[in-house]
Design a protein around this motif. Structure first.
Motif, short mmCIF file in Angstrom:
data_model
loop_
_atom_site.label_atom_id
_atom_site.label_comp_id
_atom_site.label_asym_id
_atom_site.label_seq_id
_atom_site.Cartn_x
_atom_site.Cartn_y
_atom_site.Cartn_z
N TRP A 361 6.59 8.63 31.39
CA TRP A 361 7.22 8.06 32.27
C TRP A 361 6.68 8.38 33.99
N ASP A 396 7.87 7.22 26.92
CA ASP A 396 9.31 7.11 27.49
C ASP A 396 9.73 5.79 27.25
N ASP A 397 10.74 5.17 27.84
CA ASP A 397 11.37 4.11 27.96
C ASP A 397 10.24 2.85 28.18
N TYR A 436 11.67 7.85 22.88
CA TYR A 436 12.89 7.64 23.71
C TYR A 436 13.72 6.71 23.41
N CYS A 444 17.86 2.98 30.10
CA CYS A 444 17.88 2.63 31.68
C CYS A 444 17.03 1.66 32.09
N GLY A 445 15.90 1.06 31.32
CA GLY A 445 15.07 0.23 31.83
C GLY A 445 15.44 -1.00 31.23
N LYS A 470 13.76 11.89 22.92
CA LYS A 470 14.30 11.99 24.26
C LYS A 470 15.43 11.16 24.20
N ASP A 472 18.51 9.61 26.10
CA ASP A 472 18.99 9.42 27.60
C ASP A 472 20.22 8.74 27.74
N CYS A 474 22.44 7.40 30.18
CA CYS A 474 22.05 5.99 30.69
C CYS A 474 23.17 4.90 30.46
N CYS A 514 18.95 13.86 27.44
CA CYS A 514 18.73 13.72 28.78
C CYS A 514 20.12 12.99 29.43
N TYR A 516 21.13 14.48 32.58
CA TYR A 516 20.92 14.79 34.05
C TYR A 516 21.89 16.23 34.36
N ARG A 534 18.06 18.11 29.73
CA ARG A 534 17.90 18.07 31.31
C ARG A 534 19.29 18.63 32.11
N ASP A 538 16.71 12.67 37.84
CA ASP A 538 15.18 12.54 37.78
C ASP A 538 14.24 13.07 39.07
N MET A 571 10.00 16.49 34.01
CA MET A 571 8.65 16.77 33.86
C MET A 571 7.88 16.81 35.07
C1 GAL Z 1 16.06 7.99 33.24
C2 GAL Z 1 15.30 9.49 32.90
C3 GAL Z 1 13.97 9.31 33.23
C4 GAL Z 1 13.48 8.17 32.31
C5 GAL Z 1 14.17 6.77 32.60
C6 GAL Z 1 13.66 5.63 31.98
O1 GAL Z 1 17.49 7.80 33.11
O2 GAL Z 1 16.22 10.21 33.49
O3 GAL Z 1 13.42 10.50 32.76
O4 GAL Z 1 13.35 8.43 31.22
O5 GAL Z 1 15.58 6.79 32.36
O6 GAL Z 1 14.18 4.44 31.95
#
Ligand code: GAL
Length: 722
Positions: A361, A396-397, A436, A444-445, A470, A472, A474, A514, A516, A534, A538, A571
């Motif tokens: 990430w 990750d994403d 992820y 999140c992405g 992981k 998340d 989101c 994850c 937050y 977490r 971030d 990270m």
């Molecule tokens: C966030 C997360 C980041 C990363 C990102 C990916 O929510 O805290 O560490 O994983 O999403 O879209």
């Protein structure tokens, strides 16, 4: 009305401060309201200890203005500089401020600004006012345009002050990396003339190498830029003196300097001393020996079913019988041989030491691809990071295909042509594979999340050989917010659901939550079988972010960490990062990076490297591959450090270790170097020792000496206390 306005301004000439307690207020927005001559007599009189919501007005979201009438006494003009400063306290949320129609400052942004609105409701406003705009000994109008999002709004901290600024209020000296050296910027809102003392010292020896003076003049509202080349291992210190003031301005930087001594050519074991695997699950473990290659490996005491690849030093197979298996590792090269005692713990608990590895990430973010992942995985082995215990390669994403197949199966997108082959390659080299996802419908992405496909996804990951998830929060947030149940159970439910399907797989999957730090996850993470969680939002490569995630958000969390379950401050932000397809060097100074790794080592934090390993430089490698620093992170007791002392911008954090010794970090959060007598600092936390081991330099040091700790830097020691 007039009486009230007068009462709200009180003067204390001794302190050269005028206090303003209130002004006039009006909802709405009109540029004419910044002008001196505007008639505001019909506006509502308000005092600054009342936020908008208590003014008896309707809810005021959006824009409102204050106009503050104040007589500014010419006594404030007297003294060495002609300038005044508005020390306005905090404003909810963002503001733009004028005096007699002239702009003086802005904090936060407004909806019409590029990038939209951002709140700065907690930030204290200091605005320097050009003396030419002041109507001395007469009525002045300070106009404040405020944007508020969500009640309360506006001024809320009571009075604000008009003060005579000191050198530090109107002038700022900073150093920024530029053209391979450092650019000093002296910016001032009043004219200043003085002397800059420039000193350059060698970091390792402390020997001064350059010491000279330079005359500098900066006009009002101007800045002066000066460039200084700086060789590796050197520290540059600037001190600015304007003879009219007692105060000085200081700034200090350091070029990258390597403290970790080179590893010996003979084999040396640098990995954890325990590894947990569930009965029947695949064992994936790479023996972490540094030293010249090729190397030959041997292991004594292996249980039935577990085998060693003697060329690669990789353990594989599985063991169906629970129990502790004491093993002896041996590595031999043409320079010598070394042994290490180790315990393979076959049982229910995994993640016995914090995970060490890499995550895509902080470097590649959504531009990640299989090729980029492979480049870092290969570098983990070829550059020798795997010889220090780094073993996870986590995507990750942005690996997910946009659509699931008609039967709901998740697939990788075109950037990841073969996930199974990637997993197999990693395992054959003793590395582990991480992925992820999100409990929501989207990540999140914006990629598909696992909602309502939890079982299917866990099965797909198992088929690829995934060893780490992981997960998340989101996209799940909108589902949570839309639901009626806001209980802790509702918060935990989606994590519990996935946990069940992960546990059904015939392999161990490290479960990394994850979300937050929301919902005080540390209090329940271990109970739902999570291996880490977490604890904050971030991280990014700034001192503020490192400070917040590493120091602030870890306060009091040490009781919740232990073998199998860790607090995760996010990270690592060293090396080439960038959250995009174009990478840059971490913006942390070298001293801040030493602080970062020391703190993560003390915190028993997940050590997931966030940079492109194929481009790792020597400084970053040595930062990440100091076996004595990493040994604290991987200590088998798993006791996370606690904050023991906060004093004069210094903090001491310590933890006890399995051999009865203590790891102690003495952190200097100030902007300048601070000398610290080590025995004095240790005494503050009840430790007595004649010698301490400097973990970065890997040498014993006397405790009855003073050590200079650089700004945002650390002295990191291990001591055996009497
Ligand atoms: C966030 C997360 C980041 C990363 C990102 C990916 O929510 O805290 O560490 O994983 O999403 O879209």
């Amino acid at each position: 009305m007039i009486l009230l306005s007068l009462l709200l301004v009180s003067l204390s000439l001794a302190a050269q401060v005028a206090t303003v307690g209130g002004g006039r207020f009006q909802k709405g927005d009109d540029p004419a309201w910044s002008e001196y001559g505007f008639d505001d007599s019909s506006w509502l009189e308000v005092s600054f200890d009342q936020a908008w919501e208590t003014l008896g007005l309707e809810r005021v979201n959006g824009i409102g203005w204050y106009r503050i009438h104040v007589v500014i006494p010419s006594s404030l003009k007297k003294g060495v500089v002609e300038a005044i400063m508005l020390d306005m306290g905090a404003i909810d949320d963002s503001d733009q401020t004028w005096i007699n129609g002239h702009p003086v400052g802005k904090t936060g942004t407004f909806p019409e600004d590029p990038g939209g609105y951002s709140s700065e409701y907690g930030k204290r406003r200091y605005y320097i006012v050009d003396p030419r705009w002041v109507r001395w000994d007469q009525d002045n109008v300070i106009a404040v345009r405020v944007y508020n999002f969500g009640d309360p709004g506006g001024f809320y901290r009571g009075a604000f002050n008009l003060v005579k600024p000191s050198l530090k209020d109107f002038a700022k000296l900073s150093l920024v990396a530029d053209q391979g050296g450092y650019k000093a910027v002296l910016a001032s809102s009043v004219k200043t003339s003085g002397t800059l003392d420039i000193s350059i010292t060698d970091v390792m020896t402390g020997t001064p190498e350059v010491s000279r003076k330079q005359k500098v003049t900066v006009g009002a509202w101007k800045e002066k830029q000066l460039l200084y080349p700086l060789a590796p291992q050197k520290r540059l210190k600037l001190t600015y003196t304007d003879p009219r003031f007692d105060e000085i301005l200081e700034a200090e930087v350091c070029a990258p300097y390597i403290l970790t001594p080179p590893a010996p050519a003979e084999p040396r074991y640098n990995g954890p001393l325990v590894f947990g695997v569930r009965p029947g699950s695949p064992v994936i473990f790479r023996l972490a020996f540094s030293g010249d290659k090729p190397m030959k490996y041997a292991v004594e005491g292996l249980p039935e079913g577990v085998v060693l690849d003697p060329e690669k030093g990789v353990l594989s197979g599985s063991c169906s019988q629970a129990g502790d298996y004491p093993l002896v590792f041996t590595a031999t090269n043409d320079k010598g041989s070394a042994k290490a005692c180790f315990t393979l713990k076959v049982g229910e608990q995994i993640g016995l030491t914090p995970p060490m590895g890499w995550n895509s990430w902080n470097c590649w973010a959504l531009s990640v691809s299989q090729e980029k992942v492979m480049a870092s995985a290969a570098a983990m082995i070829n550059r020798g990071l795997a010889d220090y215990g780094y073993s996870y390669i986590n995507i990750d994403d942005a690996w997910e295909a946009e659509e699931r197949t008609p039967d709901g199966r998740i697939e990788a997108n075109e950037k990841f042509p073969d996930m199974k082959a990637l997993g197999d390659w990693l395992h054959s080299n003793g590395l582990k594979f991480g992925i992820y996802s999100s409990p929501g419908d989207f990540t999140c992405g914006g990629y598909p999340g696992s909602l309502d496909h939890e079982r299917q996804d866990a099965e797909v990951w198992n088929s690829w050989g995934v060893d780490y998830l992981k997960y998340d929060w989101c996209g799940y947030n909108k589902i949570f917010e839309a639901g009626r149940d806001k209980s802790e159970a509702a918060f935990i439910r989606p994590y519990l659901k996935m946990q069940q399907f992960l546990r059904e797989q015939p392999r161990d999957i490290f479960y990394s939550l994850c979300q937050y730090g929301w919902g005080r996850v540390w209090e329940w993470g271990a109970f739902i079988d999570a291996n880490s969680w977490r604890t904050s939002h971030d991280i990014n490569d700034s001192w503020e972010s490192l400070y917040d995630n590493g120091f602030e958000r870890q306060l009091g969390l040490h009781p919740y960490a232990g073998p199998g379950h860790w607090n995760d401050p996010d990270m690592l932000i060293v090396g080439k990062v960038g959250w995009s397809s174009s990478l840059r060097d971490s913006r942390l100074t070298p001293d801040e990076q030493y602080t970062h790794i020391s703190l993560w080592s003390l915190l028993a934090a997940n050590m997931l490297i966030g940079c492109d390993l194929s481009q790792i430089d020597d400084f970053t490698f040595n930062l990440l591959c100091n076996n004595e620093v990493n040994a604290v992170n991987q200590d088998t007791l798993g006791h996370q450090a606690h904050q023991d002392v906060v004093e004069d911008g210094m903090q001491i954090w310590s933890r006890d270790l399995y051999d009865g010794s203590y790891a102690v970090g003495i952190f200097n959060l100030n902007e300048v170097s601070v000398p610290v007598r080590l025995d004095g600092a240790l005494a503050k936390i009840g430790l007595k020792a004649e010698k301490a081991r400097d973990l970065w330099r890997q040498k014993d040091i006397e405790t009855d000496s003073e050590y200079l700790i650089p700004p945002h830097g650390v002295l990191y020691v291990r001591v055996q206390s009497r």
